[in-house]
Design an enzyme around this catalytic site. Structure first.
Site, PDB file in Angstrom:
ATOM      1  N   CYS A  25       0.828  -1.206   0.000  1.00  0.00           N
ATOM      2  CA  CYS A  25       0.000   0.000   0.000  1.00  0.00           C
ATOM      3  C   CYS A  25       0.865   1.260   0.000  1.00  0.00           C
ATOM      4  CB  CYS A  25      -0.913   0.006   1.222  1.00  0.00           C
ATOM      5  SG  CYS A  25      -1.957   1.472   1.327  1.00  0.00           S
ATOM      6  N   CYS A  33      -1.803   6.885   5.648  1.00  0.00           N
ATOM      7  CA  CYS A  33      -2.817   6.116   6.373  1.00  0.00           C
ATOM      8  C   CYS A  33      -2.116   5.100   7.255  1.00  0.00           C
ATOM      9  CB  CYS A  33      -3.757   5.410   5.391  1.00  0.00           C
ATOM     10  SG  CYS A  33      -4.959   4.307   6.185  1.00  0.00           S
ATOM     11  N   GLN A 244     -19.467 -10.122   8.747  1.00  0.00           N
ATOM     12  CA  GLN A 244     -18.012 -10.113   8.799  1.00  0.00           C
ATOM     13  C   GLN A 244     -17.425  -9.396   7.577  1.00  0.00           C
ATOM     14  OE1 GLN A 244     -16.451 -11.027  11.367  1.00  0.00           O
ATOM     15  NE2 GLN A 244     -17.593 -12.631  12.426  1.00  0.00           N
ATOM     16  N   PHE A 275     -27.149 -14.367  19.850  1.00  0.00           N
ATOM     17  CA  PHE A 275     -26.521 -13.289  19.080  1.00  0.00           C
ATOM     18  C   PHE A 275     -26.347 -13.756  17.632  1.00  0.00           C
ATOM     19  CE2 PHE A 275     -24.761 -13.409  23.399  1.00  0.00           C
ATOM     20  CZ  PHE A 275     -25.108 -12.165  23.902  1.00  0.00           C
ATOM     21  N   GLU A 296     -31.768 -13.138  18.210  1.00  0.00           N
ATOM     22  CA  GLU A 296     -31.040 -11.902  17.925  1.00  0.00           C
ATOM     23  C   GLU A 296     -31.962 -10.722  18.212  1.00  0.00           C
ATOM     24  OE1 GLU A 296     -28.920  -8.770  16.776  1.00  0.00           O
ATOM     25  OE2 GLU A 296     -28.000 -10.765  16.803  1.00  0.00           O
ATOM     26  N   ASN A 343     -22.082 -15.748  19.801  1.00  0.00           N
ATOM     27  CA  ASN A 343     -21.254 -14.906  18.931  1.00  0.00           C
ATOM     28  C   ASN A 343     -21.522 -13.452  19.310  1.00  0.00           C
ATOM     29  OD1 ASN A 343     -19.649 -13.955  16.824  1.00  0.00           O
ATOM     30  ND2 ASN A 343     -21.332 -14.028  15.355  1.00  0.00           N
ATOM     31  N   CYS A 370     -14.693 -11.842  18.876  1.00  0.00           N
ATOM     32  CA  CYS A 370     -13.886 -10.858  18.163  1.00  0.00           C
ATOM     33  C   CYS A 370     -13.019 -10.061  19.123  1.00  0.00           C
ATOM     34  CB  CYS A 370     -14.784  -9.927  17.345  1.00  0.00           C
ATOM     35  SG  CYS A 370     -15.955  -8.965  18.332  1.00  0.00           S
TER      36      CYS A 370
END
Length: 412
Positions: A25, A33, A244, A275, A296, A343, A370
């Site tokens: 990049c 960035c 995701q 979830f 959910e 999750n 996560c």
């Protein structure tokens, strides 16, 4: 709904840079960035360090993960993996900047970010021209004026697009409606166009109101799970729901969960997915001898999950989705499932739900996290559930972010 085409369309992608490349990049190399702090480190070295760090973190708690249960991590491609672009809009209407806010609140244009899938990179210049044509004034954070805050773009594995303009008000709604035919000509795979209204001056990307301008109100994310062979997992993604960011790693995540469930469960079984979002885990784990329930809080996500179940021709008596608080689990409410899937968001399931799971007597749990820090805290609240298998998924290469799936079994 758009009709389901029989096969995934071919998507041409530019050649991937070597996993050991240090020049993926130019924006990173120039210091423009810094969203990917480890991009100059070869990807295999990144993954090895991430695995070691997460394994050490999760081996130190009161309910540690043994070193021997870790399976080989799921490695991402180094670029062209992001199916989603969340672009802050800065600059002016004649010359918009799509990207992030840098030091001093100045816009940094990321239209050439090499992480985006090709369909997103091709769409961003078209959307910039639309901003100019419609005179959508970018929101000035310091002055608290302007209309357009963000442009959110999601691409499906088939190359279809969902585009959302995040605005302060509804004043440009008629202009966006009028621009739709032109956008559809320039972006032939545009499936969903909407305007999200976010009037408050806060660091919140989306507001509660969504105005869908196309006939379709959700994007079909048609995943292919490599387990065994190839199995299709179609997921409908409404505008204000989570999915995701890395499609290929999401496919490996759901495939791993299915493999582990198949190995653990024999004969008829009940599976609960808390979830559940748009139903990824629940639908991946559905099978002829399984009764699956997904819960959910987002009603729109549940609508998408139900639509996916119908598309997969799964009978309602066997696969159900309910809108409600996924954090509520009552051990005294009746028979517990044979497998519980959780999750949660980054904060984890929390001490209260973890305590209820501990008290429930459920034999097996799949926990997709996560945030390894909150996972470690939650595991400490479930001491009788021991991790049997664990795997790291590199959902966000070049960063410290880590996605972890663990399979737990009650220790009798």
């Amino acid at each position: 709904m758009r009709p389901v085409v029989p096969a995934r369309t071919s998507i041409s992608t530019p050649p991937a840079a070597s996993a050991g490349s240090t020049s993926l990049c130019p924006l990173h190399e120039a210091g423009t960035c810094r969203s990917c702090p480890h991009m100059s480190t070869p990807l295999p070295a990144q993954l090895a360090r991430k695995q070691a760090r997460i394994a050490a973190l999760l081996s130190a708690g009161a309910n540690p993960i043994p070193a021997g249960v870790w399976e080989s991590p799921a490695a991402s491609a180094p670029q062209r993996f992001r199916n989603k672009a969340k672009m802050v809009v800065a600059g002016t209407a004649p010359d918009p900047i799509l990207g992030i806010l840098g030091p001093g609140g100045h816009g940094v244009d990321l239209r050439t970010c090499p992480l985006h899938v090709p369909e997103i990179e091709a769409a961003l210049p078209v959307l910039a021209r639309t901003i100019t044509a419609l005179g959508l004034t970018p929101y000035d954070v310091s002055a608290r004026r302007g209309e357009l805050k963000h442009v959110l773009v999601t691409a499906s594995p088939d190359g279809d697009l969902m585009v959302r303009f995040v605005l302060r008000s509804r004043r440009h709604m008629a202009d966006l409606r009028a621009a739709l035919p032109v956008l559809q000509r320039e972006l032939p795979t545009l499936a969903v166009l909407s305007a999200n209204i976010q009037p408050v001056h806060q660091a919140i990307i989306e507001g509660p109101e969504e105005v869908v301008l196309t006939a379709d109100d959700r994007l079909l994310m048609r995943l292919r799970l490599p387990t065994p062979g190839t199995r299709e997992l179609p997921l409908y993604l409404p505008t204000r729901s989570f999915f995701q960011t890395n499609t290929a790693i999401a496919e490996q995540l759901y495939a791993t969960a299915r493999d582990w469930a198949d190995a653990a469960l024999s004969g008829p079984a009940r599976v609960w997915d808390l979830f559940c979002g748009v139903g990824g885990f629940a639908l991946a784990l559905a099978g002829p001898s399984r009764s699956v329930l997904g819960v959910e809080v987002s009603a729109s996500a549940i609508d998408g999950a139900r639509a996916s179940a119908r598309l997969m021709r799964l009978p309602e008596e066997r696969v159900r989705f309910e809108a409600g608080d996924a954090a509520v689990l009552d051990p005294g409410a009746g028979a517990m499932p044979d497998l519980l899937v959780v999750n949660p968001p980054r904060r984890g399931i929390g001490a209260e739900l973890a305590a209820r799971i501990e008290a429930s007597g459920v034999e097996r749990v799949l926990y997709s996290s996560c945030n390894p820090e909150s996972l470690a805290k939650d595991l400490e609240q479930m001491p009788s559930l021991r991790v049997q298998r664990a795997r790291l998924f590199d959902m966000f290469p070049h960063t410290d972010h880590a996605e972890v799936l663990v399979s737990l079994r009650r220790d009798r």
